[in-house]
Scaffold this motif. Structure first.
Motif, short mmCIF file in Angstrom:
data_model
loop_
_atom_site.label_atom_id
_atom_site.label_comp_id
_atom_site.label_asym_id
_atom_site.label_seq_id
_atom_site.Cartn_x
_atom_site.Cartn_y
_atom_site.Cartn_z
N ALA A 155 -39.08 -118.91 -46.09
CA ALA A 155 -40.30 -119.23 -45.35
C ALA A 155 -40.47 -120.74 -45.21
O ALA A 155 -39.76 -121.53 -45.84
CB ALA A 155 -41.51 -118.63 -46.06
N GLU A 156 -41.42 -121.12 -44.39
CA GLU A 156 -41.67 -122.55 -44.19
C GLU A 156 -42.58 -123.12 -45.26
O GLU A 156 -42.63 -124.33 -45.46
CB GLU A 156 -42.34 -122.78 -42.83
N GLU A 157 -43.34 -122.25 -45.91
CA GLU A 157 -44.31 -122.70 -46.90
C GLU A 157 -43.98 -122.05 -48.24
O GLU A 157 -43.45 -120.95 -48.29
CB GLU A 157 -45.74 -122.28 -46.50
N MET A 158 -44.39 -122.71 -49.30
CA MET A 158 -44.31 -122.06 -50.61
C MET A 158 -45.39 -120.98 -50.70
O MET A 158 -46.37 -121.00 -49.96
CB MET A 158 -44.59 -123.09 -51.71
N GLY A 159 -45.19 -120.06 -51.61
CA GLY A 159 -46.25 -119.08 -51.86
C GLY A 159 -45.79 -117.64 -51.84
O GLY A 159 -46.36 -116.79 -52.49
#
Lengths: 513, 132, 436
Positions: free
Chosen positions: A35-39
């Motif tokens: 993904a582009e973001e952590m989490g």
């Protein structure tokens, strides 16, 4: 001393905790996620381009998450690689030490110009997570039928409500936050159906489940969801399931039915309900292709196969640790504890560290939670009763139940491999990610308990989790030579070239925000 | 009746919208920065855009890149998971179908150009002779 | 033996891959009481890990070409017969996906073109159909093929099957003729009497019979060793890439005549050459690689990368096509690259049918027909002498060649005429057998 190189795959709760704790133990860390973001799925946030002023309104535990995210992004020994897929793990030669070499693709999802990288870490922490398991039922391929996870991802990540009259069905506590996300996005939720009867839930969770939930920091969340359902007058029914979806070109109505504890349908109990979307989840499938490629032994359980780990989250494969849902479905708090342990031990952290006993305790509570969850929300053995001959089992190749039954009757279909070639189930673009566990289960039932016999030397045992190519890549990308690894990291598996560093700060003692 | 976008004005997250436009099978669809291609399609009221081997319609199922039901062709690249690819202004999206056997892309609107792979150029001599 | 002795001769065939299935079928139809055993499931070893080639194009004149020609002639009538037998037979044959699509061999260098021309001249002299295509014909035959080719030959007799389905159909026909299949049954050892093999010790107990056929593919060496009559059949690893389903892009079996690679220079023993074909489901299969690494099943990304690069050289547009799966298998090869078909001179009652390297699917029917003639003592359909068991390469007396780098017996050798690549770096013709 030379810092150990730790590669963490997956930036969900487990992977983030692993990265932090490996840094605390003094390691050089590369954290990758597709993904582009952590989490991960748990902390799914709207994309940065949305410029959301209040992303915290969609989240539990937002503050600790953002704190951790900031910390990892700023840490001088942490390299964060978003949009990076692990497409292959390459086990070392006999006699060579260390975890598999890790083959990465960096760039936009399914792009054609992604760059290839190869890393040879000293330790590998796998935390790829899980996805919804959805059992087939007539009509489940209709547009408007979503996995519960899809509905939540669309609500949180795209701000899309999948329908105005939505039914949420299946099994497990995850149905509640999904309904919550739908309501928050303005969808109408007609009901939440839990397939297991109340008695199974009560027996499974056992005595004083709230104490357990409190330990894991779950009480508040569950109370919030229950309150939300109440406010929106959404009924929560147990012992009822969707056994068919109907519609022309899209889902228009569903048939629900009462189930016995074994998930056989109670005759005469079916009702039809008009819906414009159906969100289903019958549990979770751990994403096991990477651990299988790394050579990690799996542990069968009533809830499916998971990666076998020891008390330190170490797998059976040299240099490979595992954390989160691939070791058992236990939710985010347990995943964080597992990640913290995996990262610490993978980094060679001190076994006498002060914070460890508490982490082990939370992790063990998580395992207890996972066991209770599996008991409370089992998949009933009689579920194939709602299949019809023309019900699709493999969505990609449109293999129906009748074809599977026919293949199972063939004597020469004794080998799973041959049967797969004959029915094409699992050979399509998803490579059995969706139908694999189901096909395996149905085959075992249709053929009785007859095992698939011994496998030949050199050929891996057939497994629905075996995907040597863990992600698709384009031939042009595959053909190009790998790009150099990030500064300070190495691709050859040789001795580290990183200058010695001071040991990091001590293990964080707040692993479960 | 179907999926819909939370209006920015009502969005508790206080989202801003920076518009973009893509074409899908030649038709212009408006979206905004940050949306996936699946997000643009769903917000535009399209629930299904791919066809399976039997020709039956498919759209988003898993939403997180696992099921490969939502595949589209983006700027000539086949088999892009619409739920995972961010839309960019000007993207040319073609829907795909398995109904003909292989995974074929649909017509590109009025231009009607074939969606099949480009034939090699006549002067494609780049890596010959010593290509050892 | 079968049909000549009374009562009915009992035969045990070891290995339920395509060769074992074909042998079981021939022997059962000849009146033997056949039991087919396999350690795993039917058709789940090399048969399920190949590409399904039935090729003449890659065979230089010689005994293997003769066996290939016999087999190629048998495929259509055998499939027609099975299809005509019962409705179920018809369904099984449909699944075989028999496609006489023809092969295209492409040379992209002048040296390669010259070598290919010499190779083809020899084949034509041996009556292999082989037609040069000019650029316009090539573009019509394969619109997506690189235009940067120097010579293209069309082999109309090349064909393709879905190999596991082909084995399944042969197996079903064998069973219809009375053969029994026992899976999960591993051979442990031999019981002999007076120098004659009389029974197999297996994990399922003792299997007595009058004759035994070792058709265990790359595991034939280990089966033979357990029976006390070792043969030098070794595994040779091959890898195949599978793309996502594509619109029609590749219409023949297309492969590269320019064998480049590692012979003599690369100690990993890796050789790759482009082999590109489509399947009925729309996926493209991309091969192929050859490595002598024993039974090492580990994925090697650099091998896959080499396969991808060579496929793109033939079909530049494939660069954008996703590959969704990779699989590998083990070809059974003998150091002199010829199959082993016949009686074991050291142990009466033991027969071998194997060592087909990457050509076992195509050669299975001819092999079974020849074996049947040898067993029955009827006139052989072709000269069995070159395939006999007691040749040095099979009995392991040919030299020190072992798995690994630069083994003697590889590369150009007097008994193997120059192959189409025609360069010093080329592999022998036998290296050109396709399918892992």
């Amino acid at each position: 001393m030379t810092a150990r190189h730790v590669l963490v795959v997956g930036a969900g709760p487990a992977g983030l905790a692993a990265a932090r704790s490996a840094l605390a133990a003094g390691a050089e860390v590369v954290l990758v996620d597709s993904a582009e973001e952590m989490g991960g799925q748990y902390h799914r946030v709207p994309p940065a381009a949305f410029g959301a002023a209040h992303p915290e309104r969609l989240q539990h535990h937002w503050a600790p998450f953002t704190r951790l995210r900031r910390e990892l992004r700023a840490h001088p020994r942490c390299t964060w690689w978003p949009e990076t897929a692990v497409w292959a793990l390459e086990p070392r030669d006999p006699g060579e030490q260390g975890p598999p070499r890790v083959h990465l693709l960096h760039g936009p999802a399914d792009g054609s110009g992604r760059t290839r990288h190869v890393l040879a870490p000293d330790a590998l922490v796998l935390a790829p997570g899980a996805h919804d398991r959805v059992l087939p039922f007539p009509g489940w391929e209709l547009p408007g039928v979503f996995t519960a996870g899809a509905a939540q991802a669309l609500a949180k990540g795209e701000r899309i409500a999948v329908g105005e009259r939505v039914l949420v069905a299946g099994s497990g506590p995850f149905l509640l936050p999904v309904a919550g996300s739908l309501l928050e996005a303005g969808a109408g939720v007609r009901a939440v159906l839990e397939a297991n009867p109340a008695r199974t839930l009560a027996r499974g969770w056992g005595s004083r489940p709230w104490q357990l939930a409190a330990h894991l920091g779950k009480t508040g969340e569950l109370r919030d969801y229950a309150g939300q359902l109440l406010r929106h007058r959404v009924p929560y029914r147990t012992g009822r399931a969707v056994v068919e979806a109907r519609g022309t070109g899209r889902v228009e109505e569903v048939v629900t039915a009462r189930l016995r504890p074994d998930w056989s349908v109670v005759p005469g109990s079916s009702r039809t309900l008009a819906v414009d979307a159906l969100c289903v989840s019958h549990g979770f499938s751990p994403q096991l292709e990477l651990p299988v490629a790394a050579g990690c032994a799996l542990l069968p359980s009533p809830a499916g196969e998971f990666v076998r780990v020891d008390g330190e989250q170490r797998t059976s494969a040299e240099g490979v640790w595992a954390a989160g849902e691939i070791t058992g479905i236990a939710g985010a708090p347990a995943a964080r504890a597992e990640g913290a342990l995996a990262g610490w031990y993978a980094a060679g952290g001190d076994r006498t560290a002060r914070a460890l006993p508490r982490l082990h305790q939370v992790r063990d509570q998580g395992r207890d939670f996972a066991a209770r969850l599996a008991r409370a929300h089992p998949i009933g053995a009689a579920w194939p009763g709602w299949l019809r001959p023309d019900t699709l089992v493999c969505r990609c190749e449109e293999t129906d139940y009748a074809a599977l039954c026919a293949a199972a009757r063939e004597e020469s279909g004794a080998a799973a491999r041959t049967a797969r070639l004959a029915t094409r189930a699992g050979l399509g673009p998803c490579q059995a990610r969706i139908c694999g566990p189901t096909v395996g289960e149905l085959r075992a039932r249709l053929r009785g308990s007859a095992p698939d016999a011994r496998d030949a030397e050199g050929l891996a045992a057939p497994s629905s989790h075996r995907r040597p190519l863990a992600q698709p890549l384009r031939l042009g990308e595959l053909a190009r030579a790998p790009a150099p690894p990030p500064p300070g990291h190495r691709a050859d598996g040789g001795p580290g070239s990183v200058p010695p560093r001071d040991p990091g700060p001590e293990l964080p003692d707040d692993p479960a925000p | 009746m179907t999926a819909r976008l939370v209006p920015a004005a009502d969005d508790a997250t206080g989202r801003r919208e920076r518009p973009l436009r893509i074409t899908v099978d030649g038709e212009a669809l408006d979206g905004f920065a940050g949306q996936s291609i699946a997000g643009v399609l769903l917000a535009a009221g399209r629930l299904a855009w791919r066809r399976g081997p039997s020709g039956a319609p498919r759209g988003v199922f898993c939403g997180i890149g696992v099921c490969f039901d939502c595949l589209v062709r983006v700027n000539g690249e086949p088999d892009v998971r619409a739920c995972r690819r961010r839309a960019r202004d000007g993207d040319t999206v073609l829907t795909q179908s398995r109904a003909g056997g292989g995974e074929e892309a649909g017509d590109e609107g009025a231009s009607g150009s074939s969606a099949a792979l480009p034939a090699p150029a006549e002067e494609d001599n780049s890596d010959t002779e010593d290509g050892v | 033996m079968c049909g000549t002795r009374s009562p009915v001769a009992r035969a045990v065939v070891v290995g339920a891959g395509i060769v074992g299935a074909a042998c079981a079928r021939e022997l059962a139809r000849a009146g033997c009481a056949v039991t087919l055993v396999d350690r795993g499931g039917a058709a789940s070893g090399t048969t399920a890990h190949g590409e399904g080639n039935i090729l003449l194009s890659d065979k230089s004149p010689g005994p293997e070409l003769e066996l290939a020609r016999l087999s190629r002639a048998l495929w259509p009538p055998v499939l027609a017969e099975i299809a005509g037998s019962t409705p179920r037979g018809a369904a099984l044959v449909r699944a075989v996906e028999w496609e006489p699509k023809g092969g295209l061999v492409v040379a992209t260098t002048e040296a390669g073109a010259a070598g290919l021309a010499r190779f083809a001249a020899g084949q034509r002299a041996a009556a292999v159909r082989c037609e040069p295509l000019d650029p316009a014909q090539t573009a019509a035959a394969e619109p997506f093929l690189t235009r940067a080719h120097r010579a293209v030959l069309h082999y109309p007799e090349d064909a393709q099957v879905q190999p596991a389905a082909a084995a399944t159909a042969l197996l079903a026909d064998a069973r219809a003729a009375g053969a029994r299949l026992r899976t999960g049954c591993e051979v442990l050892g031999a019981r002999t009497r007076g120098g004659r093999l009389t029974a197999l010790h297996t994990t399922a107990g003792l299997l007595e019979a009058d004759l035994f056929v070792n058709a265990a593919g790359p595991w034939a060496g280990s089966v033979a060793a357990r029976l006390g009559a070792p043969v030098d059949v070794r595994p040779r690893r091959g890898d195949v890439l599978v793309t996502t389903p594509q619109p029609p892009t590749v219409f023949h079996k297309v492969y590269d005549a320019d064998y480049v690679g590692a012979v003599g220079s690369d100690d990993s023993g890796l050789q790759t050459s482009a082999v590109v074909e489509s399947t009925r489901a729309g996926s493209l299969l991309l091969g192929s690689s050859r490595r002598r690494v024993g039974f090492d099943d580990r994925l090697r990304p650099e091998v896959l990368a080499a396969i991808a690069a060579k496929a793109i050289r033939l079909f530049p547009a494939l660069a954008a096509v996703p590959v969704m799966r990779a699989y590998g298998g083990f070809r059974p090869y003998v150091p002199d690259h010829l199959p082993v078909i016949g009686a074991d001179p050291r142990l009466a009652g033991l027969w071998h049918a194997g060592g087909h390297e990457g050509a076992g699917i195509g050669l299975s029917l001819g092999t079974a027909r020849l074996l049947r003639a040898l067993i029955l003592g009827t006139p052989a359909p072709l000269d069995p002498e070159p395939f006999r068991v007691d040749r040095p390469a099979v009995l392991g007396t040919a030299g020190p060649a072992r798995d690994g780098a630069g083994a003697p017996g590889h590369g150009s050798s007097p008994e193997h005429p120059q192959h189409p690549g025609g360069t010093a770096q080329s592999a022998t013709p036998a290296e050109r057998k396709e399918g892992p």
